[in-house]
Design a protein around this motif. Structure first.
Motif, mmCIF file in Angstrom:
data_model
loop_
_atom_site.group_PDB
_atom_site.id
_atom_site.type_symbol
_atom_site.label_atom_id
_atom_site.label_comp_id
_atom_site.label_asym_id
_atom_site.label_seq_id
_atom_site.Cartn_x
_atom_site.Cartn_y
_atom_site.Cartn_z
ATOM 1 N N LYS A 303 0.488 -1.815 0.108
ATOM 2 C CA LYS A 303 -0.014 -0.230 -0.147
ATOM 3 C C LYS A 303 0.319 1.275 -0.305
ATOM 4 C CE LYS A 303 -4.070 2.193 1.760
ATOM 5 N NZ LYS A 303 -5.030 2.115 3.331
ATOM 6 N N ASN A 304 0.611 2.082 -1.103
ATOM 7 C CA ASN A 304 2.172 3.190 -0.461
ATOM 8 C C ASN A 304 2.880 2.920 -1.059
ATOM 9 O OD1 ASN A 304 -0.387 4.787 -0.966
ATOM 10 N ND2 ASN A 304 -0.631 5.798 1.207
ATOM 11 N N ARG A 305 2.920 1.807 -1.968
ATOM 12 C CA ARG A 305 4.618 1.066 -2.137
ATOM 13 C C ARG A 305 4.557 0.408 -0.718
ATOM 14 N NH1 ARG A 305 3.413 5.133 -3.974
ATOM 15 N NH2 ARG A 305 5.066 6.810 -3.124
ATOM 16 N N CYS A 306 4.694 0.702 0.618
ATOM 17 C CA CYS A 306 5.065 -0.248 1.392
ATOM 18 C C CYS A 306 4.462 -1.500 1.666
ATOM 19 C CB CYS A 306 4.728 0.874 2.695
ATOM 20 S SG CYS A 306 4.482 2.625 2.642
ATOM 21 N N PRO A 307 5.509 -1.932 1.093
ATOM 22 C CA PRO A 307 4.929 -3.750 1.653
ATOM 23 C C PRO A 307 3.733 -4.277 3.022
ATOM 24 C CG PRO A 307 7.097 -3.876 1.250
ATOM 25 C CD PRO A 307 6.483 -2.061 1.512
ATOM 26 N N ARG A 308 2.475 -4.660 2.981
ATOM 27 C CA ARG A 308 1.855 -5.161 4.290
ATOM 28 C C ARG A 308 2.565 -6.774 4.555
ATOM 29 N NH1 ARG A 308 -2.060 -1.947 5.537
ATOM 30 N NH2 ARG A 308 -1.263 0.347 5.767
#
Length: 396
Positions: A303-308
């Motif tokens: 999400k928003n280039r942040c890995p979840r």
């Protein structure tokens, strides 16, 4: 609430209408009808917190939300009607955390633009059509219509002069400013007089402008002639494909794609554009068992280039038009027969290190995206577990 709307006509209404709308809602509908049509929007019911329209309100924009003129902002009163100057209109509904009312209902439809010059911004070229009847009515001949680059000739039919103008040829220029990426060319309509000219030549400037979420298409005439204005909006051509290994050599062509729990899944997003100076990255990917609902039961991989998801990873790509990534089939899949992915891809200018494509993980809100970038949603799937895994009690 909100979303993209592409039918030729339909209804918009606030969440829960005719019941009370929820607090803290912020819904945006993007209505996009066929090229060379206009959007007409008529409100049939409005019941909201009134006064200054600072708390609950409706906004109507003449195109995309972040790059278009505001046609109106209201919360009560008479039922207005709006007509777009393009094939796109945006409607925003906002409510605060206080009082709640019935909300609104509106009907939209598409109407023909009725112009004599039309333009489409396709993935690799601009498709421009000029009516021969229009040229003749102004005293010009179809044989006098050329591009700046005389080597690129139009196709002349009994009714039209047709240009297919590439973004990277035929004299097309590229320019970047604070909120658009522009591809421009000029169609010249010359007067037929050889010795004495009583008419000015027409320069018909043709532009495809990259905005936050759309191609904006512009046609206008210059040099004291009858002005022709045409605005259209389109979308980038993007697809996502599964591959069977990290070598990304063999595509998975079966649908649904049957996999094992915890199996590595490899995907490649591809941007189809003739402009080599674009870069695509994976911004957000969310999984859902329903291809029409990615909110009720949603699992974010990134999400928003942040890995979840801990298994999510990206790969180096052979071209800036590709984005490669992987993840593992997850426990979410053991509880649902089919899973779909919706990935939001971000397109920026190659080498623009101030853009979100180069910033990595970000906590930005979606609407904070630079207007020199575009977000494109792609849905892929379904993915299904092999029957043995689906019936077992195995968990990741």
């Amino acid at each position: 609430c909100g979303g993209s709307v592409s039918d030729s006509s339909g209804m918009l209404q606030s969440p829960n209408y005719p019941g009370s709308y929820p607090n803290d809602a912020d819904c945006v509908w993007e209505i996009q009808v066929e090229n060379n049509f206009r959007v007409t929007l008529t409100f049939r019911d409005i019941a909201m917190q009134s006064a200054t329209c600072q708390r609950d309100y409706i906004e109507v924009y003449d195109g995309p939300l972040h790059s278009s003129p505001l046609l109106g902002r209201f919360c009560s009163g008479s039922f207005p009607t709006y007509v777009s100057t393009s094939n796109m209109m945006s409607v925003r509904f906002h409510s605060d955390s206080r009082h709640s009312f019935r909300g609104f209902q509106a009907h939209y439809s598409s109407i023909p633009a009725g112009h004599n010059t039309t333009i489409q911004c396709l993935p690799d070229y601009m498709h421009v059509v000029v009516s021969r009847r229009y040229l003749q009515s102004q005293g010009y001949s179809a044989e006098g219509v050329t591009l700046s680059d005389n080597r690129c000739r139009p196709t002349i039919t009994s009714q039209e002069v047709v240009f297919n103008i590439p973004y990277n040829g035929c004299g097309t220029t590229q320019e970047e400013n604070n909120d658009t990426i522009n591809y421009s060319n000029t169609i010249r309509v010359a007067s037929s007089g050889h010795i004495i000219k009583r008419k000015k030549n027409i320069n018909l400037h043709v532009s495809c402008k990259m905005l936050r979420k759309s191609w904006q298409q512009v046609v206008y005439a210059a040099e004291d002639t009858v002005e022709v204005n045409e605005f259209q909006f389109g979308r980038y051509d993007m697809n996502i494909t599964f591959y069977n290994s990290p070598a990304f050599q063999q595509q998975v062509r079966s649908s649904p794609y049957y996999i094992d729990l915890n199996q590595n899944l490899y995907l490649q997003a591809c941007l189809h554009s003739s402009d080599p100076n674009l870069k695509v990255v994976v911004d957000t990917c969310v999984a859902s068992p329903d291809p029409r609902d990615f909110n009720t039961l949603a699992y974010y991989l990134v999400k928003n280039r942040c890995p979840r998801d801990p298994s999510y990873a990206t790969f180096r790509s052979p071209s800036s038009h590709f984005a490669r990534f992987k993840f593992n089939a997850f426990e979410f899949m053991s509880r649902h027969p089919s899973v779909y992915l919706k990935c939001q891809m971000l397109v920026c200018r190659l080498g623009d290190y101030s853009s979100h494509c180069y910033r990595g993980c970000s906590s930005r809100a979606k609407r904070d995206t630079s207007s020199a970038e575009e977000e494109v949603d792609v849905v892929v799937g379904p993915i299904q577990l092999h029957e043995g895994d689906a019936s077992s009690e195995h968990r990741e």
